[in-house]
Scaffold this active site. Sequence first.
Site, short mmCIF file in Angstrom:
data_model
loop_
_atom_site.label_atom_id
_atom_site.label_comp_id
_atom_site.label_asym_id
_atom_site.label_seq_id
_atom_site.Cartn_x
_atom_site.Cartn_y
_atom_site.Cartn_z
N GLU A 74 0.84 -1.19 0.00
CA GLU A 74 0.00 0.00 0.00
C GLU A 74 0.87 1.24 0.00
OE1 GLU A 74 -2.60 -0.25 3.40
OE2 GLU A 74 -1.00 0.16 4.81
N LYS A 86 -4.81 10.00 7.94
CA LYS A 86 -3.88 9.27 7.08
C LYS A 86 -4.71 8.37 6.16
CE LYS A 86 0.06 6.09 7.40
NZ LYS A 86 0.88 5.38 8.39
#
Length: 164
Positions: A74, A86
């Site tokens: 990711e 985030k």
Amino acid sequence: MKIQGKITEETVVVGVGAEEMWKVYSGLELGRLVSELLPHDIGTVQPIQGHGGVGTIVKLTFPPGTPGVGYLKEIFTKIDDEKRVKETETIEGGFKAMGFDLYRIRLEILENSADDQSTIIRSTIEYELDENLANFLPFVTIKPLQTMAETIGKYLCEKKKTTA
């Protein structure tokens, strides 16, 4: 035709303020603690590229026996220190390998107005996939993010006690 979805869950972590929790969640410390505290539940996280800012890529290797692909990569797509948000998106393996067009995780660290020594972690998963792959939807779960929040909260509380 595409299926789009979103699931959100809030986890309250008692004994840890939002600023302290954000220090862990905002960068690579989160992956280090997941690897240390949850290798058998979530897996191990290894930085591949970057130093924790936007553009950082990490690889999560799942524990043996986990259904599906054994890993995912990711990329950190958003880090907002002011709002303590985030976002990451899977770019390889995991849900991407299962055929998802989008698998995004958004983590928000919120101050609990009732208690400055507790934090609300709002975890959101957004996804998009072809309707022919709808049989994979049961695999989309927020549970690992809740487990992560609870475990890291307990760890930070214990750490405070031993240094106090």
